[in-house]
Scaffold this motif. Structure first.
Motif, PDB file in Angstrom:
ATOM      1  N   TYR A 245      35.720 -14.602 -44.236  1.00 47.90           N
ATOM      2  CA  TYR A 245      34.404 -14.570 -43.595  1.00 47.90           C
ATOM      3  C   TYR A 245      34.343 -13.701 -42.347  1.00 47.90           C
ATOM      4  O   TYR A 245      33.263 -13.464 -41.790  1.00 47.90           O
ATOM      5  CB  TYR A 245      33.899 -15.975 -43.265  1.00 47.90           C
ATOM      6  N   SER A 246      35.481 -13.190 -41.868  1.00 47.96           N
ATOM      7  CA  SER A 246      35.519 -12.493 -40.581  1.00 47.96           C
ATOM      8  C   SER A 246      34.549 -11.316 -40.521  1.00 47.96           C
ATOM      9  O   SER A 246      33.770 -11.178 -39.572  1.00 47.96           O
ATOM     10  CB  SER A 246      36.949 -12.014 -40.294  1.00 47.96           C
ATOM     11  N   ASP A 247      34.547 -10.457 -41.527  1.00 46.35           N
ATOM     12  CA  ASP A 247      33.648  -9.299 -41.535  1.00 46.35           C
ATOM     13  C   ASP A 247      32.190  -9.742 -41.636  1.00 46.35           C
ATOM     14  O   ASP A 247      31.316  -9.187 -40.954  1.00 46.35           O
ATOM     15  CB  ASP A 247      33.987  -8.365 -42.700  1.00 46.35           C
ATOM     16  N   ALA A 248      31.925 -10.718 -42.515  1.00 45.13           N
ATOM     17  CA  ALA A 248      30.549 -11.191 -42.696  1.00 45.13           C
ATOM     18  C   ALA A 248      30.025 -11.864 -41.426  1.00 45.13           C
ATOM     19  O   ALA A 248      28.830 -11.756 -41.100  1.00 45.13           O
ATOM     20  CB  ALA A 248      30.478 -12.154 -43.878  1.00 45.13           C
ATOM     21  N   LEU A 249      30.890 -12.545 -40.710  1.00 45.18           N
ATOM     22  CA  LEU A 249      30.492 -13.176 -39.451  1.00 45.18           C
ATOM     23  C   LEU A 249      30.153 -12.112 -38.406  1.00 45.18           C
ATOM     24  O   LEU A 249      29.149 -12.221 -37.687  1.00 45.18           O
ATOM     25  CB  LEU A 249      31.629 -14.081 -38.959  1.00 45.18           C
ATOM     26  N   LYS A 250      30.976 -11.088 -38.344  1.00 46.10           N
ATOM     27  CA  LYS A 250      30.759 -10.026 -37.364  1.00 46.10           C
ATOM     28  C   LYS A 250      29.459  -9.274 -37.632  1.00 46.10           C
ATOM     29  O   LYS A 250      28.745  -8.888 -36.698  1.00 46.10           O
ATOM     30  CB  LYS A 250      31.948  -9.056 -37.395  1.00 46.10           C
ATOM     31  N   SER A 251      29.121  -9.094 -38.906  1.00 48.62           N
ATOM     32  CA  SER A 251      27.911  -8.359 -39.265  1.00 48.62           C
ATOM     33  C   SER A 251      26.659  -9.230 -39.259  1.00 48.62           C
ATOM     34  O   SER A 251      25.544  -8.721 -39.426  1.00 48.62           O
ATOM     35  CB  SER A 251      28.068  -7.739 -40.654  1.00 48.62           C
ATOM     36  N   GLY A 252      26.824 -10.548 -39.086  1.00 47.42           N
ATOM     37  CA  GLY A 252      25.686 -11.445 -39.047  1.00 47.42           C
ATOM     38  C   GLY A 252      25.218 -11.933 -40.402  1.00 47.42           C
ATOM     39  O   GLY A 252      24.195 -12.611 -40.503  1.00 47.42           O
ATOM     40  N   GLN A 253      25.972 -11.621 -41.463  1.00 47.56           N
ATOM     41  CA  GLN A 253      25.594 -12.100 -42.797  1.00 47.56           C
ATOM     42  C   GLN A 253      25.773 -13.610 -42.919  1.00 47.56           C
ATOM     43  O   GLN A 253      25.075 -14.264 -43.691  1.00 47.56           O
ATOM     44  CB  GLN A 253      26.427 -11.389 -43.870  1.00 47.56           C
ATOM     45  N   VAL A 254      26.734 -14.156 -42.170  1.00 46.09           N
ATOM     46  CA  VAL A 254      26.907 -15.604 -42.092  1.00 46.09           C
ATOM     47  C   VAL A 254      27.103 -15.988 -40.636  1.00 46.09           C
ATOM     48  O   VAL A 254      27.448 -15.152 -39.792  1.00 46.09           O
ATOM     49  CB  VAL A 254      28.119 -16.108 -42.927  1.00 46.09           C
ATOM     50  N   VAL A 255      26.879 -17.258 -40.357  1.00 40.64           N
ATOM     51  CA  VAL A 255      27.151 -17.821 -39.032  1.00 40.64           C
ATOM     52  C   VAL A 255      27.971 -19.090 -39.219  1.00 40.64           C
ATOM     53  O   VAL A 255      28.030 -19.657 -40.313  1.00 40.64           O
ATOM     54  CB  VAL A 255      25.845 -18.139 -38.275  1.00 40.64           C
ATOM     55  N   LYS A 256      28.577 -19.540 -38.142  1.00 38.28           N
ATOM     56  CA  LYS A 256      29.375 -20.759 -38.209  1.00 38.28           C
ATOM     57  C   LYS A 256      28.457 -21.982 -38.258  1.00 38.28           C
ATOM     58  O   LYS A 256      27.444 -22.039 -37.559  1.00 38.28           O
ATOM     59  CB  LYS A 256      30.308 -20.862 -37.002  1.00 38.28           C
ATOM     60  N   VAL A 257      28.829 -22.938 -39.066  1.00 36.92           N
ATOM     61  CA  VAL A 257      28.142 -24.221 -39.142  1.00 36.92           C
ATOM     62  C   VAL A 257      29.024 -25.258 -38.447  1.00 36.92           C
ATOM     63  O   VAL A 257      30.244 -25.270 -38.642  1.00 36.92           O
ATOM     64  CB  VAL A 257      27.888 -24.619 -40.613  1.00 36.92           C
ATOM     65  N   LEU A 258      28.417 -26.115 -37.642  1.00 39.17           N
ATOM     66  CA  LEU A 258      29.181 -27.056 -36.807  1.00 39.17           C
ATOM     67  C   LEU A 258      30.278 -26.302 -36.046  1.00 39.17           C
ATOM     68  O   LEU A 258      31.475 -26.591 -36.167  1.00 39.17           O
ATOM     69  CB  LEU A 258      29.796 -28.167 -37.673  1.00 39.17           C
ATOM     70  N   PRO A 259      29.883 -25.324 -35.242  1.00 39.53           N
ATOM     71  CA  PRO A 259      30.871 -24.460 -34.578  1.00 39.53           C
ATOM     72  C   PRO A 259      31.777 -25.183 -33.596  1.00 39.53           C
ATOM     73  O   PRO A 259      32.842 -24.656 -33.232  1.00 39.53           O
ATOM     74  CB  PRO A 259      29.997 -23.421 -33.863  1.00 39.53           C
ATOM     75  N   ASP A 260      31.377 -26.381 -33.150  1.00 38.07           N
ATOM     76  CA  ASP A 260      32.202 -27.114 -32.186  1.00 38.07           C
ATOM     77  C   ASP A 260      33.343 -27.888 -32.856  1.00 38.07           C
ATOM     78  O   ASP A 260      34.209 -28.435 -32.157  1.00 38.07           O
ATOM     79  CB  ASP A 260      31.337 -28.094 -31.383  1.00 38.07           C
ATOM     80  N   LEU A 261      33.342 -27.938 -34.193  1.00 39.31           N
ATOM     81  CA  LEU A 261      34.454 -28.604 -34.881  1.00 39.31           C
ATOM     82  C   LEU A 261      35.729 -27.779 -34.709  1.00 39.31           C
ATOM     83  O   LEU A 261      35.701 -26.553 -34.853  1.00 39.31           O
ATOM     84  CB  LEU A 261      34.158 -28.757 -36.374  1.00 39.31           C
ATOM     85  N   PRO A 262      36.859 -28.413 -34.418  1.00 40.00           N
ATOM     86  CA  PRO A 262      38.113 -27.661 -34.359  1.00 40.00           C
ATOM     87  C   PRO A 262      38.404 -27.037 -35.719  1.00 40.00           C
ATOM     88  O   PRO A 262      38.292 -27.706 -36.747  1.00 40.00           O
ATOM     89  CB  PRO A 262      39.159 -28.724 -34.004  1.00 40.00           C
ATOM     90  N   PRO A 263      38.752 -25.754 -35.757  1.00 40.48           N
ATOM     91  CA  PRO A 263      39.055 -25.130 -37.051  1.00 40.48           C
ATOM     92  C   PRO A 263      40.340 -25.700 -37.642  1.00 40.48           C
ATOM     93  O   PRO A 263      41.212 -26.190 -36.917  1.00 40.48           O
ATOM     94  CB  PRO A 263      39.229 -23.656 -36.697  1.00 40.48           C
TER      95      PRO A 263
END
Length: 302
Positions: A245-263
């Motif tokens: 997901y790294s490239d898609a996140l950087k381009s804005g195609q996806v965003v993190k859901v529940l971003p405060d959860l520890p990965p």
């Protein structure tokens, strides 16, 4: 007399059952082999062989000594082979098993540089999403992600990846942003159909506890890249590793859901069969990958 030669003479007599065949195998005279064994018995102060006119058999002490001597001789042979191999450029066919998504996105792009550096190595990279048996299926190594369940194999860590929940902005606009783990039950969860944990996401809660969320839904796929594509298309939430997901996140195609959860961190490993002597072609490939992925992960895979 050379102690190793005495051991070799004795072991060959036991293996062949007589001095004549042992002498032929070693390229020595029968009397020379007999002398080596006699000197060994004199040095140890013990009779190692029962000699008859038809056959030579080890005594109980001789049998115990044979087991240890054969190990020493095998180790010496491996040591000689290791020195010989290390003086040669790595060569031969290298068979590698890797999950399809990681192989396509991150391993295959590196092969050009590797094969340019080692032109005598031929690579057979097999992309699949199943657990392969390295020895029975004739693989030299596999790239595996996550907990290593097969303790009989050796492994070297290449990098780390984070697993997070991601979704397209369009999906979240339509269905809302989950605020708690419990809210996931009201969303479309995309299911990886060949995951080791079945139809369950194992998430780290803010308190540090593991929580399980069932993901059985309308779409199941056995490939991580295809799950990412489904998430980008707005079909639901996907729980994916950062190398996808790294490239898609950087381009804005996806965003993190529940971003405060520890990965959830997962190791990426080169796994290979056990043995004291690692083939030069395998060592060269693993060393290359360690260097290639040294700046990758756990979140940055762009």
């Amino acid at each position: 007399m050379d102690r190793l030669t005495e051991m070799e003479a004795f072991a060959n007599v036991v293996d062949q059952g007589c001095f004549t065949y042992a002498a032929k195998k070693m390229g020595l005279s029968k009397s020379a082999v007999s002398k080596h064994v006699s000197n060994l018995e004199d040095r140890l102060g013990a009779r190692l062989l029962n000699r008859t006119t038809r056959r030579v058999n080890p005594t109980d002490i001789g049998l115990a000594y044979y087991d240890r001597a054969r190990r020493v001789l095998n180790d010496a042979g491996e040591a000689d082979a290791l020195v010989t191999a290390m003086q040669r450029s790595p060569t031969g066919l290298l068979r590698v098993s890797v999950a399809t998504d990681f192989g396509v996105s991150h391993l295959s792009p590196t092969l050009g540089d590797f094969m340019q550096n080692y032109p005598d190595i031929k690579v057979d990279m097999v992309l699949n999403n199943r657990f392969v048996e390295l020895i029975s299926e004739n693989f030299d190594l596999a790239i595996r992600i996550g907990a290593l369940e097969d303790s009989t194999m050796q492994a070297r860590k290449l990098a780390e990846t984070n697993r997070r929940i991601v979704a397209s902005p369009r999906y979240l606009e339509q269905h809302g942003q989950p605020q708690r783990i419990e809210d996931l039950n009201n969303h479309r969860l995309l299911h990886y159909s060949q995951g080791s944990s079945g139809s369950v996401w194992k998430l780290n809660s803010p308190s540090g506890e593991f929580r399980q969320v069932r993901t059985a839904g309308s779409l199941s796929i056995n490939d991580g890249q295809s799950l990412l594509n489904a998430a980008i298309s707005g079909l639901g939430l996907a729980y994916l590793p950062s190398y996808l997901y790294s490239d898609a996140l950087k381009s804005g195609q996806v965003v993190k859901v529940l971003p405060d959860l520890p990965p959830t961190k997962q190791g990426i490993y080169a796994v290979y069969p056990p043995g004291r002597f690692l083939q030069p072609k395998v060592r060269a490939f693993i060393d290359f990958l360690v260097q290639e992925f040294s700046h990758k992960g756990p979140e940055n895979w762009t």
